[in-house]
Write an enzyme that holds these catalytic residues in place. Structure first.
Site, PDB file in Angstrom:
ATOM      1  N   ASP A 131      -1.711   4.670  -6.436  1.00 11.74           N
ATOM      2  CA  ASP A 131      -0.055   4.924  -6.106  1.00 11.74           C
ATOM      3  C   ASP A 131       0.607   5.766  -6.388  1.00 11.74           C
ATOM      4  O   ASP A 131       2.433   6.149  -6.427  1.00 11.74           O
ATOM      5  CB  ASP A 131       0.068   2.760  -6.708  1.00 11.74           C
ATOM      6  CG  ASP A 131      -0.050   1.810  -5.585  1.00 11.74           C
ATOM      7  OD1 ASP A 131      -1.009   1.668  -5.717  1.00 11.74           O
ATOM      8  OD2 ASP A 131       0.799   1.778  -4.711  1.00 11.74           O
ATOM      9  N   GLY A 171       0.306  -1.370   0.061  1.00  9.08           N
ATOM     10  CA  GLY A 171      -0.509   0.219  -0.195  1.00  9.08           C
ATOM     11  C   GLY A 171       1.165   0.589  -0.002  1.00  9.08           C
ATOM     12  O   GLY A 171       1.838   1.049   0.713  1.00  9.08           O
ATOM     13  N   ALA A 172       0.373   2.047  -0.797  1.00  8.10           N
ATOM     14  CA  ALA A 172       1.580   3.108  -1.678  1.00  8.10           C
ATOM     15  C   ALA A 172       2.231   3.686  -0.083  1.00  8.10           C
ATOM     16  O   ALA A 172       3.050   4.671   0.032  1.00  8.10           O
ATOM     17  CB  ALA A 172       1.036   3.832  -2.565  1.00  8.10           C
ATOM     18  N   ARG A 206       9.353  -2.016  -5.321  1.00  6.27           N
ATOM     19  CA  ARG A 206       8.946  -1.550  -6.177  1.00  6.27           C
ATOM     20  C   ARG A 206       8.910   0.009  -7.290  1.00  6.27           C
ATOM     21  O   ARG A 206       9.114   0.448  -6.434  1.00  6.27           O
ATOM     22  CB  ARG A 206       7.338  -1.672  -5.253  1.00  6.27           C
ATOM     23  CG  ARG A 206       7.424  -3.525  -4.860  1.00  6.27           C
ATOM     24  CD  ARG A 206       6.031  -3.034  -4.101  1.00  6.27           C
ATOM     25  NE  ARG A 206       5.575  -3.661  -4.969  1.00  6.27           N
ATOM     26  CZ  ARG A 206       3.647  -3.892  -4.722  1.00  6.27           C
ATOM     27  NH1 ARG A 206       3.083  -3.848  -3.262  1.00  6.27           N
ATOM     28  NH2 ARG A 206       2.853  -4.315  -5.478  1.00  6.27           N
ATOM     29  N   ASN A 217      -3.659   2.647  -9.812  1.00  2.53           N
ATOM     30  CA  ASN A 217      -4.221   1.882  -9.131  1.00  2.53           C
ATOM     31  C   ASN A 217      -4.125   0.481  -9.296  1.00  2.53           C
ATOM     32  O   ASN A 217      -4.031  -0.387  -9.969  1.00  2.53           O
ATOM     33  CB  ASN A 217      -4.766   2.573  -7.582  1.00  2.53           C
ATOM     34  CG  ASN A 217      -5.449   1.548  -7.060  1.00  2.53           C
ATOM     35  OD1 ASN A 217      -4.357   1.480  -5.582  1.00  2.53           O
ATOM     36  ND2 ASN A 217      -6.384   1.110  -6.545  1.00  2.53           N
TER      37      ASN A 217
END
Ligand code: MRU
Length: 363
Positions: free
Chosen positions: A244, A54-55, A96, A254
């Site tokens: 994101d 999760g960002a 990521r 997202n």
């Protein structure tokens, strides 16, 4: 009273042991396992393997992570410390690619080092500690404000749909897309919440349904291909999703499948709101076409979660982890400063200028 998942911190700093503490989200909902990490490789793995995800949570984990790692550097002089810090930052940035919060948080930490090169190593470590704690604490406030603005967009008794997990498990508290749900719960709104299971990693089923149920909300889990059914029946009055990375024109990356939900919502006249801390807005990218989209291993689709492989050996697999929802499909972007509406290009710039905050570095 029995502890629920909401009583555990998604991501925090263990001050005594100078460790990054996370819930291992790959084990949820079956097992609540808490990990205490101090090694840079373990922190990289935790982010890559989605133990913390999760960002916003990735950003907070990276900030605390680089602090706890830098506490253990051998460097005696500031120059050496600075070199070790940059190596650690470069490495963590490869974990990521899509959530800009990872880069945003590491840039904030780097700024602490580069603007204090005249100080001692001990002093820089203390300042890094304070910055990491601030990034953690700010997240709570930002999410709460997003919740307050988002709650104004809906009414008591509404049906809400969300995709993936933009919940407490993706932030320090409240979540982004779930913030209006938590605040609505506190104020007796009585929402009916539909949660997409979110193939292939099931963040909706394993995480969102788990945390909203623990909060005592009315939650209904659906498969990703059922959103049209519930919207056609008139059961959904608004879609709230996280993000994101939001590009300057409002295009939003997202979790994969978000843009499908947005297309379906358009068909049935349901507004789609993207809940976005300003740390997730990347004004250096003109449109969603420039957002780097992570691709993940084929096994997540062919084998994971199944008792036996569910696809023929050797079949070609495409597994992009995120998609980009075109800004035309978005009714509003809910930030900690208020709801931004179209034209996004102009209004995002204005909102950031007025509030003097933006993610303007290149990543
Ligand atoms: O791959 P994940 O689980 O990290 O993806 C998470 C999402 O797509 C979330 O919706 C997004 O990061 C926003 S979290 C507030």
């Amino acid at each position: 009273m029995e502890r629920t998942i909401l009583d555990y911190e998604t991501v925090s700093l263990d001050e005594e042991n100078k460790a990054l503490v996370i819930i291992d989200q790959t084990k949820l909902p079956g097992t609540i396992e808490i990990l205490s990490l101090t090694d840079i490789e373990d922190i990289w793995d935790a982010i890559y393997l989605l133990k913390v995800r999760g960002a916003p949570a990735i950003g907070v984990a990276a900030a605390i992570g680089i602090y706890v790692v830098s506490e253990r550097f051998d460097a005696e002089c500031t120059d050496m410390f600075c070199r070790e810090f940059h190596n650690a930052k470069d490495y963590l940035e490869t974990s990521r690619p899509t959530a800009v919060n990872l880069f945003w948080a590491l840039d904030r930490m780097e700024e602490v080092v580069s603007s204090n090169m005249d100080k001692s190593v001990a002093e820089i470590k203390r300042l890094l500690h304070d910055e990491a704690v601030q990034i953690h604490d700010e997240d709570i406030e930002v999410c709460r404000k997003i919740g307050i603005y988002a709650l104004e967009l809906v009414k008591p008794g509404d049906g809400l749909l969300t995709h993936c997990n933009a919940g407490q498990l993706a932030t320090v508290k409240y979540g982004t897309a779930t913030a209006p749900m938590y605040l609505g719960k506190e104020q007796g709104y009585g929402f009916h919440i539909f949660v997409d299971e979110t193939r292939p990693l099931l963040q909706g089923a394993r995480l969102t349904a788990f945390e909203l149920q623990a909060a005592g909300m009315d939650v209904t889990l659906i498969c990703d291909n059922m959103s049209a059914s519930v919207m056609k029946k008139g059961l959904v009055q608004a879609v709230f999703v996280g993000c994101d990375r939001v590009a300057a024109n409002g295009d939003t990356a997202n979790k994969i499948g978000t843009s499908v939900v947005a297309c379906v919502a358009k068909q049935y006249g349901v507004p789609v709101y993207v809940c976005a801390p300003t740390s997730t807005i990347d004004m250096t990218l003109k449109s969603g076409a420039e957002i780097p989209i992570e691709e993940r291993p084929a096994e997540e689709i062919t084998e994971m979660w199944y008792r036996e492989r569910m696809a023929p050996e050797g079949v070609k697999v495409f597994n992009p982890c995120f998609d980009v929802t075109d800004h035309e499909l978005i009714a509003g972007i809910v930030t900690e400063y208020g709801v931004v509406k179209a034209p996004f290009e102009k209004n995002l710039e204005l909102m950031l200028k007025v509030n003097d905050t933006a993610n303007r570095t290149d990543h």
